[in-house]
Scaffold this motif. Structure first.
Motif, short mmCIF file in Angstrom:
data_model
loop_
_atom_site.label_atom_id
_atom_site.label_comp_id
_atom_site.label_asym_id
_atom_site.label_seq_id
_atom_site.Cartn_x
_atom_site.Cartn_y
_atom_site.Cartn_z
N GLN A 52 0.90 -0.97 -0.09
CA GLN A 52 -0.11 -0.05 0.01
C GLN A 52 0.77 1.14 -0.20
OE1 GLN A 52 -2.34 -1.04 3.52
NE2 GLN A 52 -4.12 -1.50 2.33
N ILE A 53 2.09 1.22 0.42
CA ILE A 53 3.12 2.32 0.41
C ILE A 53 3.28 2.92 -0.97
CG2 ILE A 53 5.15 3.09 1.13
CD1 ILE A 53 5.21 0.83 3.16
N ALA A 54 3.41 2.39 -1.71
CA ALA A 54 3.81 2.66 -3.09
C ALA A 54 2.49 3.16 -3.78
CB ALA A 54 4.52 1.47 -4.06
N LEU A 55 1.55 2.49 -3.54
CA LEU A 55 0.25 3.03 -4.31
C LEU A 55 -0.20 4.47 -3.59
CD1 LEU A 55 -2.41 1.89 -5.63
CD2 LEU A 55 -3.08 1.10 -3.60
N ILE A 56 0.04 4.64 -2.20
CA ILE A 56 -0.26 5.87 -1.86
C ILE A 56 0.75 6.95 -2.19
CG2 ILE A 56 -0.41 6.98 0.67
CD1 ILE A 56 -2.80 5.15 0.17
N ASN A 57 2.05 6.30 -2.30
CA ASN A 57 2.95 7.60 -2.77
C ASN A 57 2.89 8.12 -4.19
OD1 ASN A 57 5.07 8.74 -1.33
ND2 ASN A 57 6.28 7.18 -1.11
N ASN A 58 2.19 7.25 -4.95
CA ASN A 58 2.11 7.46 -6.24
C ASN A 58 1.01 8.22 -6.75
OD1 ASN A 58 4.35 6.09 -7.10
ND2 ASN A 58 3.19 4.38 -7.67
N ASN A 59 0.01 8.63 -5.59
CA ASN A 59 -1.26 9.35 -5.74
C ASN A 59 -0.86 10.80 -5.77
OD1 ASN A 59 -3.79 10.85 -4.73
ND2 ASN A 59 -2.64 10.82 -2.76
N THR A 60 -1.83 11.52 -6.57
CA THR A 60 -1.42 12.98 -6.76
C THR A 60 -2.53 13.95 -6.13
OG1 THR A 60 -2.98 12.91 -8.71
CG2 THR A 60 -0.54 12.47 -8.95
N GLN A 61 -3.15 13.55 -4.98
CA GLN A 61 -4.07 14.22 -4.19
C GLN A 61 -3.84 14.27 -2.88
OE1 GLN A 61 -7.19 12.13 -6.64
NE2 GLN A 61 -8.53 13.68 -6.05
N ALA A 62 -4.07 15.37 -2.20
CA ALA A 62 -3.67 15.43 -0.86
C ALA A 62 -4.41 14.36 0.00
CB ALA A 62 -4.13 16.65 -0.08
N LEU A 63 -3.81 13.79 1.16
CA LEU A 63 -4.54 12.55 1.70
C LEU A 63 -4.07 12.48 3.09
CD1 LEU A 63 -5.79 9.70 0.57
CD2 LEU A 63 -3.35 9.18 0.09
N SER A 64 -4.95 11.85 4.05
CA SER A 64 -4.59 11.85 5.10
C SER A 64 -4.49 10.08 5.67
CB SER A 64 -5.67 12.26 6.30
OG SER A 64 -5.48 13.65 6.22
N VAL A 65 -3.34 9.72 6.08
CA VAL A 65 -3.38 8.33 6.37
C VAL A 65 -2.99 7.98 7.97
CG1 VAL A 65 -2.46 7.70 3.96
CG2 VAL A 65 -0.76 8.03 6.02
N TRP A 66 -3.20 6.77 8.40
CA TRP A 66 -3.17 6.04 9.44
C TRP A 66 -2.06 5.03 9.43
CZ3 TRP A 66 -6.02 6.30 14.59
CH2 TRP A 66 -6.87 7.45 14.65
N LEU A 67 -1.11 5.00 10.17
CA LEU A 67 0.04 3.90 9.68
C LEU A 67 -0.39 2.95 11.04
CD1 LEU A 67 3.45 5.81 8.82
CD2 LEU A 67 1.31 5.24 7.50
N LYS A 68 -0.54 1.40 10.47
CA LYS A 68 -0.77 0.45 11.37
C LYS A 68 0.70 -0.45 11.50
CE LYS A 68 -4.15 -2.90 12.77
NZ LYS A 68 -5.51 -3.45 12.79
N ILE A 69 1.04 -0.57 12.84
CA ILE A 69 2.06 -1.25 12.96
C ILE A 69 1.75 -2.67 13.69
CG2 ILE A 69 4.09 0.45 12.79
CD1 ILE A 69 4.14 0.90 15.49
N ASP A 70 2.48 -3.74 13.38
CA ASP A 70 2.43 -5.02 13.95
C ASP A 70 3.24 -4.81 15.21
OD1 ASP A 70 1.82 -7.56 14.43
OD2 ASP A 70 2.71 -8.42 12.65
N THR A 71 2.50 -5.26 16.39
CA THR A 71 3.30 -5.33 17.57
C THR A 71 3.10 -6.63 18.26
OG1 THR A 71 1.48 -4.38 18.52
CG2 THR A 71 3.10 -2.59 18.24
N GLY A 72 2.65 -7.44 17.38
CA GLY A 72 2.42 -8.69 18.03
C GLY A 72 1.01 -9.62 17.84
N MET A 73 -0.04 -9.07 17.16
CA MET A 73 -1.15 -9.78 16.60
C MET A 73 -0.89 -10.63 15.40
SD MET A 73 -4.38 -9.68 17.06
CE MET A 73 -6.25 -9.39 16.51
N HIS A 74 0.26 -10.11 14.64
CA HIS A 74 0.47 -10.91 13.51
C HIS A 74 -0.60 -11.20 12.52
CE1 HIS A 74 3.90 -12.10 16.24
NE2 HIS A 74 4.35 -11.21 15.57
N ARG A 75 -1.55 -10.15 12.19
CA ARG A 75 -2.46 -10.17 11.28
C ARG A 75 -2.18 -8.75 10.33
NH1 ARG A 75 -8.49 -9.39 13.71
NH2 ARG A 75 -7.73 -7.25 13.70
N LEU A 76 -2.68 -7.90 10.57
CA LEU A 76 -2.57 -6.65 9.97
C LEU A 76 -1.16 -5.83 10.49
CD1 LEU A 76 -5.82 -5.26 8.61
CD2 LEU A 76 -4.51 -6.89 7.48
#
Ligand SMILES: *Cc1c(COP(=O)(O)O)cnc(C)c1O
Length: 348
Positions: A101-125
């Motif tokens: 999803q990182i490249a997809l978002i980075n190629n976009n040409t409009q302003a955009l707000s994102v949340w970053l989700k990190i895996d701290t142990g759930m090992h799902r998303l």
């Protein structure tokens, strides 16, 4: 007469006040799965002062956008440039949880707000440590992207002493030490772990009045009361079986009430013999198998008439958590599993 799910506005308001008493963090109200089965159109007007509403998929964003102009968070993120455009058109904030999803978002040409989700142990998303660092550095040079918040999700928040909780929290704190907005807490963590609240909390099940933590309801009030009418009554003799498979046999003469709700409405088929049903203020045991359209309960000597109302859950004497326990499941599954046959109506 169909089964009815009555949605209590005052209970939802009360539960929201419990959220606010527990934490001064901003509120991400979780309204995925049609507001946990309570219907978006009934719940959304009651949470106008939540800071943001979160749903799982784009189709849910579409429905929600038709009824509110509040900020919306898309938990699943986007997986193609078409989806990205849709998300932008619907003015939602997007969770990024996967390196693709990182490249997809980075190629976009409009302003955009994102949340970053990190895996701290759930090992799902969630992004790994390395993926997260890569994401941060590649977004840093992109002025179109605003990182609103960094989030993670607990695997075991409902088990208060589970060692995963402190491990995940530690990992999260290490990775986000210089982050302004962070979010980690679901309902169980909001209720039990103030150190996990950070800047945004994400209440779900507790808004709807079910406790995620066994043996403590934290004074949460059930929002959905599920009820159905008595459609027949019969007296049976000792030794008589009731229902499919003849799995339950009366050991003495008794009276059975047949209630017009079954697994076709979302009442759990796996509810065991003995699962309580509230009728005329008396808890009576379910007996025999749950059918598609009806259940059978042993009312003993209780005074019950055809047309009386049985309450299946959502009462201080019969919480959905209890029915879930008798059915080997969790309240979340029961609430989200109400079928389209049930009329969901708003009440005081
Ligand atoms: C559903 C969900 C929640 C809410 O969980 P509850 O246990 O219902 O409070 C929080 N965070 C994320 C990412 C979720 O998907």
């Amino acid at each position: 007469m169909p089964a009815v799910a009555l949605i209590s506005q005052s209970a939802l308001t009360h539960n929201l006040s419990i959220v606010k008493n527990k934490s001064s963090a901003k509120i991400v109200a979780m309204v995925k799965a049609n507001a946990y089965g309570h219907h978006l159109d009934l719940i959304t007007p009651l949470i106008k002062n939540a800071d943001i509403l979160a749903v799982s998929g784009l189709s849910e964003v579409q429905k929600l956008r038709q009824i509110t102009s509040q900020p919306i968070l898309l938990l699943s993120g986007v997986h193609s440039s078409q989806e990205l455009q849709q998300a932008i058109d619907l003015k939602c904030q997007i969770v990024i949880h996967h390196p693709a999803q990182i490249a997809l978002i980075n190629n976009n040409t409009q302003a955009l707000s994102v949340w970053l989700k990190i895996d701290t142990g759930m090992h799902r998303l969630g992004l790994s440590d390395d993926e997260y660092q890569h994401c941060l550095s590649s977004f840093k040079s992109n002025s179109l992207i605003t990182i609103e918040c960094v989030m993670s999700h607990f695997a075991c928040a409902d088990e208060l002493n589970h060692p995963m909780n402190s491990l995940q929290l530690e990992t999260f704190e290490q990775l986000t030490s210089d982050t302004i907005n962070r979010s980690m807490a679901n309902s169980a963590a909001i209720l039990s772990n103030p150190a996990s609240h950070f800047e945004f909390i994400r209440p779900g099940i507790m808004l709807y009045g079910a406790s995620p933590i066994a043996d403590n309801n934290y004074n949460l009030q059930p929002v959905m009361q599920l009820s159905a009418p008595v459609i027949a009554i019969k007296t049976i003799q000792a030794g008589t079986s009731v229902g499919y498979g003849a799995t339950w046999v009366a050991d003495q003469q008794t009276t059975i009430a047949i209630i017009g709700i079954g697994y076709g409405d979302g009442y759990p088929r796996h509810a065991k013999n003995g699962t309580p049903v509230l009728i005329n203020d008396i808890l009576c045991p379910l007996v025999g198998r749950v059918s598609m359209d009806m259940i059978t309960i042993d009312i003993g000597n209780a005074t019950v008439s055809i047309g009386d109302t049985a309450i299946l859950w959502g009462h201080k004497k019969l919480r959905v958590e209890t029915v879930a326990k008798y059915s080997n499941t969790i309240s979340y599954e029961l609430l989200t599993g109400i079928s389209g046959r049930v009329s969901v109506v708003s009440g005081e």
